[in-house]
Design a protein around this motif. Structure first.
Motif, PDB file in Angstrom:
ATOM      1  N   ALA A 107     -56.506  52.166 -38.911  1.00  0.00           N
ATOM      2  CA  ALA A 107     -55.871  53.304 -38.230  1.00  0.00           C
ATOM      3  C   ALA A 107     -55.687  52.889 -36.919  1.00  0.00           C
ATOM      4  CB  ALA A 107     -56.674  54.695 -38.487  1.00  0.00           C
ATOM      5  N   LEU A 108     -56.683  52.455 -36.193  1.00  0.00           N
ATOM      6  CA  LEU A 108     -56.507  52.549 -34.623  1.00  0.00           C
ATOM      7  C   LEU A 108     -55.610  51.147 -34.401  1.00  0.00           C
ATOM      8  CD1 LEU A 108     -60.381  52.908 -33.899  1.00  0.00           C
ATOM      9  CD2 LEU A 108     -58.271  54.232 -32.826  1.00  0.00           C
ATOM     10  N   ARG A 109     -55.652  50.279 -35.221  1.00  0.00           N
ATOM     11  CA  ARG A 109     -54.891  49.177 -35.050  1.00  0.00           C
ATOM     12  C   ARG A 109     -53.219  49.411 -35.249  1.00  0.00           C
ATOM     13  NH1 ARG A 109     -57.861  44.233 -38.517  1.00  0.00           N
ATOM     14  NH2 ARG A 109     -59.085  43.369 -36.962  1.00  0.00           N
ATOM     15  N   SER A 110     -52.914  50.442 -35.971  1.00  0.00           N
ATOM     16  CA  SER A 110     -51.488  50.993 -36.276  1.00  0.00           C
ATOM     17  C   SER A 110     -51.228  51.664 -35.075  1.00  0.00           C
ATOM     18  CB  SER A 110     -51.589  51.748 -37.522  1.00  0.00           C
ATOM     19  OG  SER A 110     -52.173  53.085 -37.362  1.00  0.00           O
ATOM     20  N   LEU A 111     -52.022  52.137 -34.162  1.00  0.00           N
ATOM     21  CA  LEU A 111     -51.567  52.679 -33.090  1.00  0.00           C
ATOM     22  C   LEU A 111     -51.698  51.938 -31.850  1.00  0.00           C
ATOM     23  CD1 LEU A 111     -54.198  56.072 -33.575  1.00  0.00           C
ATOM     24  CD2 LEU A 111     -51.414  55.880 -33.636  1.00  0.00           C
ATOM     25  N   GLY A 112     -51.967  50.668 -32.092  1.00  0.00           N
ATOM     26  CA  GLY A 112     -51.791  49.725 -30.946  1.00  0.00           C
ATOM     27  C   GLY A 112     -53.352  49.084 -30.403  1.00  0.00           C
ATOM     28  N   ALA A 113     -54.519  49.397 -31.180  1.00  0.00           N
ATOM     29  CA  ALA A 113     -55.552  48.940 -30.827  1.00  0.00           C
ATOM     30  C   ALA A 113     -55.661  47.544 -30.841  1.00  0.00           C
ATOM     31  CB  ALA A 113     -56.605  49.650 -31.419  1.00  0.00           C
ATOM     32  N   ASP A 114     -56.578  46.974 -29.900  1.00  0.00           N
ATOM     33  CA  ASP A 114     -57.139  45.349 -30.064  1.00  0.00           C
ATOM     34  C   ASP A 114     -58.509  45.363 -30.453  1.00  0.00           C
ATOM     35  OD1 ASP A 114     -57.436  43.037 -29.815  1.00  0.00           O
ATOM     36  OD2 ASP A 114     -56.958  42.697 -27.498  1.00  0.00           O
ATOM     37  N   ILE A 115     -58.696  45.257 -31.675  1.00  0.00           N
ATOM     38  CA  ILE A 115     -60.052  45.233 -32.197  1.00  0.00           C
ATOM     39  C   ILE A 115     -59.943  44.237 -33.332  1.00  0.00           C
ATOM     40  CG2 ILE A 115     -61.852  46.495 -33.371  1.00  0.00           C
ATOM     41  CD1 ILE A 115     -60.473  49.209 -32.918  1.00  0.00           C
ATOM     42  N   GLU A 116     -61.244  43.361 -32.960  1.00  0.00           N
ATOM     43  CA  GLU A 116     -61.519  42.098 -33.960  1.00  0.00           C
ATOM     44  C   GLU A 116     -62.871  42.326 -34.529  1.00  0.00           C
ATOM     45  OE1 GLU A 116     -59.813  37.866 -32.603  1.00  0.00           O
ATOM     46  OE2 GLU A 116     -61.071  38.696 -30.810  1.00  0.00           O
ATOM     47  N   TYR A 117     -62.947  41.916 -35.716  1.00  0.00           N
ATOM     48  CA  TYR A 117     -64.274  41.865 -36.534  1.00  0.00           C
ATOM     49  C   TYR A 117     -64.908  40.515 -35.877  1.00  0.00           C
ATOM     50  CZ  TYR A 117     -62.612  45.316 -39.486  1.00  0.00           C
ATOM     51  OH  TYR A 117     -61.923  46.470 -40.153  1.00  0.00           O
ATOM     52  N   THR A 118     -66.326  40.703 -35.636  1.00  0.00           N
ATOM     53  CA  THR A 118     -66.695  39.552 -34.897  1.00  0.00           C
ATOM     54  C   THR A 118     -68.201  39.384 -35.129  1.00  0.00           C
ATOM     55  OG1 THR A 118     -67.136  38.320 -32.602  1.00  0.00           O
ATOM     56  CG2 THR A 118     -67.198  40.681 -32.917  1.00  0.00           C
ATOM     57  N   ASP A 119     -68.908  38.255 -34.647  1.00  0.00           N
ATOM     58  CA  ASP A 119     -70.416  38.260 -34.703  1.00  0.00           C
ATOM     59  C   ASP A 119     -71.032  39.038 -33.383  1.00  0.00           C
ATOM     60  OD1 ASP A 119     -69.859  36.342 -32.926  1.00  0.00           O
ATOM     61  OD2 ASP A 119     -71.165  34.687 -34.151  1.00  0.00           O
ATOM     62  N   GLU A 142     -50.585  54.294 -28.176  1.00  0.00           N
ATOM     63  CA  GLU A 142     -49.129  54.837 -28.188  1.00  0.00           C
ATOM     64  C   GLU A 142     -49.281  56.266 -28.889  1.00  0.00           C
ATOM     65  OE1 GLU A 142     -45.338  55.643 -27.242  1.00  0.00           O
ATOM     66  OE2 GLU A 142     -46.706  53.820 -26.660  1.00  0.00           O
ATOM     67  N   GLY A 143     -50.327  56.900 -29.828  1.00  0.00           N
ATOM     68  CA  GLY A 143     -50.141  58.043 -30.548  1.00  0.00           C
ATOM     69  C   GLY A 143     -48.900  58.007 -31.587  1.00  0.00           C
ATOM     70  N   GLY A 144     -48.482  59.016 -31.763  1.00  0.00           N
ATOM     71  CA  GLY A 144     -47.729  59.175 -32.970  1.00  0.00           C
ATOM     72  C   GLY A 144     -48.249  59.562 -34.210  1.00  0.00           C
ATOM     73  N   MET A 145     -47.717  58.886 -35.390  1.00  0.00           N
ATOM     74  CA  MET A 145     -48.237  59.180 -36.683  1.00  0.00           C
ATOM     75  C   MET A 145     -49.054  58.200 -37.171  1.00  0.00           C
ATOM     76  SD  MET A 145     -46.177  60.429 -40.138  1.00  0.00           S
ATOM     77  CE  MET A 145     -45.868  58.674 -40.833  1.00  0.00           C
ATOM     78  N   VAL A 146     -50.273  58.369 -37.913  1.00  0.00           N
ATOM     79  CA  VAL A 146     -51.105  57.401 -38.553  1.00  0.00           C
ATOM     80  C   VAL A 146     -51.571  58.014 -39.938  1.00  0.00           C
ATOM     81  CG1 VAL A 146     -53.154  58.545 -37.335  1.00  0.00           C
ATOM     82  CG2 VAL A 146     -53.016  55.965 -38.104  1.00  0.00           C
ATOM     83  N   ASN A 147     -51.421  57.041 -40.935  1.00  0.00           N
ATOM     84  CA  ASN A 147     -52.363  57.542 -41.963  1.00  0.00           C
ATOM     85  C   ASN A 147     -53.778  56.947 -42.254  1.00  0.00           C
ATOM     86  OD1 ASN A 147     -49.333  57.706 -42.409  1.00  0.00           O
ATOM     87  ND2 ASN A 147     -49.640  58.004 -44.686  1.00  0.00           N
ATOM     88  N   ARG A 168     -50.731  58.267 -25.297  1.00  0.00           N
ATOM     89  CA  ARG A 168     -49.686  58.721 -24.358  1.00  0.00           C
ATOM     90  C   ARG A 168     -48.683  59.718 -25.128  1.00  0.00           C
ATOM     91  NH1 ARG A 168     -48.254  53.633 -24.625  1.00  0.00           N
ATOM     92  NH2 ARG A 168     -49.090  53.244 -22.356  1.00  0.00           N
ATOM     93  N   ARG A 169     -48.815  59.731 -26.703  1.00  0.00           N
ATOM     94  CA  ARG A 169     -48.264  60.988 -27.099  1.00  0.00           C
ATOM     95  C   ARG A 169     -49.067  61.708 -27.907  1.00  0.00           C
ATOM     96  NH1 ARG A 169     -43.851  59.244 -30.736  1.00  0.00           N
ATOM     97  NH2 ARG A 169     -44.884  57.156 -31.015  1.00  0.00           N
ATOM     98  N   PRO A 170     -48.627  62.718 -28.496  1.00  0.00           N
ATOM     99  CA  PRO A 170     -49.311  63.580 -29.331  1.00  0.00           C
ATOM    100  C   PRO A 170     -49.651  62.717 -30.713  1.00  0.00           C
ATOM    101  CG  PRO A 170     -47.670  65.025 -28.559  1.00  0.00           C
ATOM    102  CD  PRO A 170     -47.508  63.545 -27.978  1.00  0.00           C
TER     103      PRO A 170
END
Length: 464
Positions: A107-119, A142-147, A168-170
Motif C-alpha cells: 500500500a505504501l509503495r503504491s503511494l510512492g514509498a521507497d521500501i525494500e525487503y532486506t537483511d 502523494e496521497g490519493g487512493m489506495v486499496n 501531499r493530498r488527502p
C-alpha cells in the motif's frame, strides 16, 4: 526465570492502578511526532512497546530495532516512509521477521514509498519478501487512493491513516474485506479527529483530510488499559473476591476490550461504576468488581473485534468448567506467538483439550485428561500468555510461569500488582519445579481443582 504463584490466604480484596492503554499510547506518540509535539513519558504507557516506539520516532537515520513491538513496527514503517529524508533499516526480534507486513508495504509503495525487503545489514538480495527487516528511504508521499486487504490486521490500516497528514493530498483508503479488530481502527480515527484531522469512515472507504500543521495539542489523556483490566476480571471470577480499578470507565468506546465487562458478567463478575468505599463512604472514581453466583453454562462468542481477550477468557472459562467456542480468531496466528497453538499446548497442562477449527475458531467442549504435575506454563515470548494463565494459580497453588518477564511488553507492574493483592510469587529453579512431580498413584492437581469447584453449579464438569 520462572515464577511459582500462590493465591492469597484470605479472600481477595484489592485496588489496582492499571497501566495506561498501550494502544492509545502508540497512536498518541505518532500523532504527536507528526504534529511536532513532545510527548512526556508520564502521559503514555510505561511498557516496552511504548518505549520502543518512542525511541524509533526520534530516529531519522540508521538501524532501528523495534524489538517485539508489532504495533510499533507497522506504525513506524508508515511514519518513516512518509517522512522526508529518513533512511532507516527497520528490524525486530526473530519472531518479528515472521509476522506479515506485505499488505502495508504494498500500500505504501503504491503511494510512492521507497521500501525494500532486506537483511539486518541492508542487503536486499538477502531479504525475505513480505517480512522485516525493511530498508525505508523516506519521502513525501502523494496521497490519493489506495486499496488494502482489511482482513489481515487493522494495524496496517491504522498505520496508513496515521501517516496521512504527512502526505501531499488527502488520503482515501478502500478496504477490501471485513476489517479485523475493527475497534482499533475506530480508535485511530477518533484520536485523529480529536487532534484536528478530518477522519471519516463510510462503508469500506476511509477519507483522511488535514496536514501536520492542522494537528492540535492533545487535550484528552490516555485512558487506563482495558486489556490489562481483563486479567483482573479473570482473577475476580476465579477468586470470588473484590477488585477496584481506579480510573476505568465502563463502556469506554475508544477501547474495544471494554466489552470484557459484559463478557465476564457471564462468568460471574459484576461491574459497578464508581463503587462506594466501605471505609470512607465516598465513591471511588473507577470500576468495582464483585462476584455473582450466576454463571453461564456455555460461552459462544465472535471475538473478531477483540481477539486479545481470547487467552484470558479461555483460561478463566476452563477453570470455571464452562465450555466455550470462540470465533473470528484467525489473527491470533500472527501475534507475538501463534496463540492458537500455544493455548492448546498449555491448556493440556490444565487438563483441558482445546480444539481448533481451521484458523478461525477455538473451543473446549469439556474434554479433559489427567494431570499429575503442577503446570509449568510456557509463555513463548508472549505477554498475554503469561498474564492469561497466571489467574489459574487460584485453583492450582504453585502453578509456574516460565519467562514471566515478558509482561513488561504491556504491563510492567503486573507481578507487583499480584503481590499487592496478596499473591505470593517466588522465583524457582528447574530443580524446584521438578520436585512438584508426584507419584503415579497421586493426582493432587485434580484434587485441588475439584475442591475449588462448586458441585451445585450446572457448569461444573470437573471430576469430583
Amino acid at each position: 526465570m520462572k515464577y511459582a504463584i500462590f493465591p492469597p490466604e484470605e479472600i481477595l480484596q484489592t485496588t489496582v492502578n492499571l497501566p495506561l492503554s498501550k494502544s492509545e499510547s502508540a497512536r498518541r506518540l505518532v500523532i504527536d511526532a507528526i504534529g511536532g509535539y513532545a510527548t512526556a513519558a508520564e502521559d503514555v504507557a510505561d511498557c516496552d512497546d511504548t518505549r520502543a516506539l518512542m525511541h524509533a520516532l526520534s530516529m531519522r537515520n540508521g538501524h532501528v530495532d523495534i524489538g517485539a513491538a508489532g504495533t510499533a513496527m507497522r506504525f513506524a514503517a508508515a511514519f518513516f516512509a512518509a517522512t522526508e529524508g529518513t533512511d532507516i533499516i527497520l528490524d525486530g526480534i526473530e519472531r518479528m521477521r515472521h509476522r506479515p507486513i506485505a499488505p502495508l508495504v504494498e500500500a505504501l509503495r503504491s503511494l510512492g514509498a521507497d521500501i525494500e525487503y532486506t537483511d539486518a545489514d541492508g542487503d536486499p538480495a538477502k531479504g525475505t519478501e513480505g517480512y522485516a527487516p525493511l530498508h525505508i528511504r523516506g519521502r513525501q508521499l502523494e496521497g490519493g487512493m489506495v486499496n488494502i486487504d482489511a482482513t489481515v490486521s487493522s494495524q496496517f490500516i491504522s498505520a496508513l491513516t496515521l501517516a496521512a497528514p504527512l502526505m501531499r493530498r488527502p488520503l482515501r483508503i478502500v478496504l477490501e474485506g471485513d476489517v479485523t479488530s475493527a475497534p482499533y481502527l475506530h480508535m485511530t480515527l477518533e484520536m485523529l479527529r480529536r487532534r484536528g484531522i478530518d477522519a471519516a469512515l463510510e462503508g469500506n472507504d476511509i477519507c483522511i483530510q488535514g496536514s501536520a500543521a492542522d494537528i492540535t495539542a492533545a487535550e484528552t489523556p490516555v485512558g487506563r488499559d482495558w486489556s490489562a483490566a481483563s486479567y483482573w476480571y479473570a482473577i475476580a471470577a476465579l477468586s470470588s473476591g473484590w477488585v477496584t480499578l481506579p480510573g476505568l470507565r465502563l463502556g469506554y468506546r475508544l477501547q474495544g476490550d471494554s466489552v470484557a465487562a459484559e463478557i465476564f458478567e457471564r462468568l460471574g463478575v459484576i461491574s459497578e461504576q464508581n463503587p462506594e468505599d466501605e471505609d470512607t463512604g465516598e465513591h471511588i472514581d473507577g470500576v468495582g468488581l464483585s462476584a455473582s453466583p450466576e454463571i453461564y453454562s456455555r460461552l459462544d462468542l465472535d471475538m473478531s473485534a477483540t481477539p486479545d481477550l481470547v487467552p484470558t477468557l479461555a483460561v478463566a472459562a476452563t477453570m470455571l468448567g464452562v465450555p466455550f467456542q470462540f470465533h473470528g480468531v484467525h489473527t491470533l496466528r500472527d501475534k507475538e506467538t501463534d496463540r492458537l497453538d500455544a493455548l492448546c499446548a498449555e491448556a493440556v497442562k490444565l487438563g483441558a483439550l482445546y480444539e481448533i477449527d481451521g484458523d478461525d475458531s477455538i473451543g473446549w467442549e469439556g474434554r479433559r485428561v489427567p494431570i499429575r504435575t503442577l503446570p509449568v506454563i510456557e509463555t513463548y515470548g508472549d505477554h498475554r500468555m503469561a498474564m492469561a494463565f497466571a489467574p489459574a494459580a487460584l485453583y492450582l497453588p504453585g502453578l509456574v510461569i516460565d519467562s514471566p518477564e515478558v509482561v513488561t511488553k504491556s504491563y510492567s507492574g503486573f507481578w507487583d500488582d499480584l503481590r499487592n493483592a496478596g499473591f505470593t510469587i517466588t522465583e524457582v529453579d528447574e530443580a524446584a519445579v521438578n520436585a512438584t512431580v508426584p507419584s503415579e498413584d497421586e493426582n493432587p492437581v485434580e484434587e485441588q481443582m475439584s475442591e475449588k469447584q462448586d458441585p451445585g453449579l450446572a457448569s461444573n464438569i470437573f471430576p469430583t
